[in-house]
Structures are given as structure tokens and as C-alpha cells.
Design a protein around this motif. Structure first.
Motif, mmCIF file in Angstrom:
data_model
loop_
_atom_site.group_PDB
_atom_site.id
_atom_site.type_symbol
_atom_site.label_atom_id
_atom_site.label_comp_id
_atom_site.label_asym_id
_atom_site.label_seq_id
_atom_site.Cartn_x
_atom_site.Cartn_y
_atom_site.Cartn_z
ATOM 1 N N GLU A 14 26.171 38.286 60.140
ATOM 2 C CA GLU A 14 26.137 38.286 58.671
ATOM 3 C C GLU A 14 27.346 37.579 58.054
ATOM 4 N N GLY A 54 29.136 31.485 58.242
ATOM 5 C CA GLY A 54 28.877 30.586 57.134
ATOM 6 C C GLY A 54 30.154 30.164 56.445
ATOM 7 N N TRP A 57 32.368 30.396 52.854
ATOM 8 C CA TRP A 57 32.622 31.287 51.718
ATOM 9 C C TRP A 57 33.626 30.637 50.777
ATOM 10 N N GLY A 83 25.126 41.330 50.230
ATOM 11 C CA GLY A 83 24.445 40.072 49.944
ATOM 12 C C GLY A 83 25.366 38.904 50.223
ATOM 13 N N ASP A 84 25.587 38.097 49.198
ATOM 14 C CA ASP A 84 26.426 36.901 49.331
ATOM 15 C C ASP A 84 27.843 37.128 48.834
ATOM 16 N N GLU A 85 28.272 38.394 48.716
ATOM 17 C CA GLU A 85 29.636 38.693 48.307
ATOM 18 C C GLU A 85 30.359 39.414 49.437
ATOM 19 N N ARG A 98 32.490 34.400 47.894
ATOM 20 C CA ARG A 98 31.061 34.241 47.637
ATOM 21 C C ARG A 98 30.514 33.229 48.639
ATOM 22 N N ARG A 99 29.397 33.567 49.302
ATOM 23 C CA ARG A 99 28.797 32.666 50.294
ATOM 24 C C ARG A 99 28.288 31.400 49.604
ATOM 25 N N ALA A 105 22.759 34.235 56.579
ATOM 26 C CA ALA A 105 23.049 35.620 56.207
ATOM 27 C C ALA A 105 22.442 36.600 57.187
#
Length: 130
Positions: A5, A8, A10, A101-103, A123-124, A129
Motif C-alpha cells: 500500500e 508509489g 507521494w 486512501g491516498d493520504e 498525498r499519493r 495502492a
């Protein structure tokens, strides 16, 4: 929560210091820092952050390091292999993490200067994810 997760890219949204009473204060890179954090699936990490606006003569204007990462429950541990400060090399920097989520929110201690609790909100912008 799985290690996958975190994989990626950020983007830094905020960087705050927390004083002795638990009150957030402006972080070392000013009110609107920029930064990117990269977590690779094969366990590499790179973080680069900078002050925006005028340079500050008494505080950091740029921070970075790279190395490897691993998950340990609700923590992520960065082992530093490349850094501007020789004293950081080979150290393990443990961060409490919150991921929704994306945070991503990382809580840790300052690498230099007086002992200081820090909170970095990311933040992604790309990646998987999970």
C-alpha cells in the motif's frame, strides 16, 4: 495494512514540528514546503524536500536521503544509505504511519538539531495502492 500500500510516489502536503505541549508549529522548511517521497516495490526509498520562497539563513532549505524501507506493523523503517550528513549513513529512521486512501501521515523525530517530534503529510500522486 500491507507494505504494498505504500509503494508509489507521494507529494508533500505539510511538514510540521510538534512542540512540548503537542501544538503544531511551522516545520524547518517553512509554511509551504515541496517534496517527493518514493517507495519502490523492491524496498527502496528516496525522499527530497525543499523550502519554497526566500532561502532561510538559519534553517534548512533542503533535506534529502535515500536507502531501503520495510514495514513493521503501523511503522515504516528507513535505513539510510545516501545522505548529505555522514552521521545519517547506516541509521534506521522509524516512522509511525497512518494511511487512509491516498493520504499518508508519517510521525517521527528530527534527524538533526534538538530532539523534535515531526509530522509529515503526503498525498499519493502515482503508484499502486495495493
Amino acid at each position: 495494512m500491507t507494505a504494498q500500500e505504500l509503494v508509489g510516489v507521494w507529494r508533500l502536503e505539510s511538514f510540521r514540528d510538534i512542540d512540548g505541549t503537542g501544538t503544531p508549529q511551522e516545520g524547518p522548511l517553512g509554511p509551504e514546503p515541496r517534496g517527493l517521497l518514493f517507495y519502490s516495490a523492491d524496498g527502496h526509498v528516496s525522499v527530497t524536500m525543499m523550502r519554497t520562497g526566500p532561502a532561510h539563513t538559519e534553517r534548512s532549505n533542503y533535506m534529502s536521503y535515500a536507502g531501503t524501507w520495510r514495514r513493521e506493523g503501523d511503522r515504516v523503517v528507513h535505513t539510510i544509505d545516501v545522505a548529505p550528513e555522514p552521521g545519517w549513513l547506516g541509521t534506521e529512521q522509524s516512522r509511525d504511519l497512518e494511511l487512509e486512501g491516498d493520504e499518508l501521515v508519517l510521525h517521527g523525530n528530527a534527524l538533526v538539531g534538538r530532539p523534535q517530534r515531526r509530522v509529515l503529510r503526503w498525498r499519493r500522486v502515482a503508484g499502486d495502492a495495493g
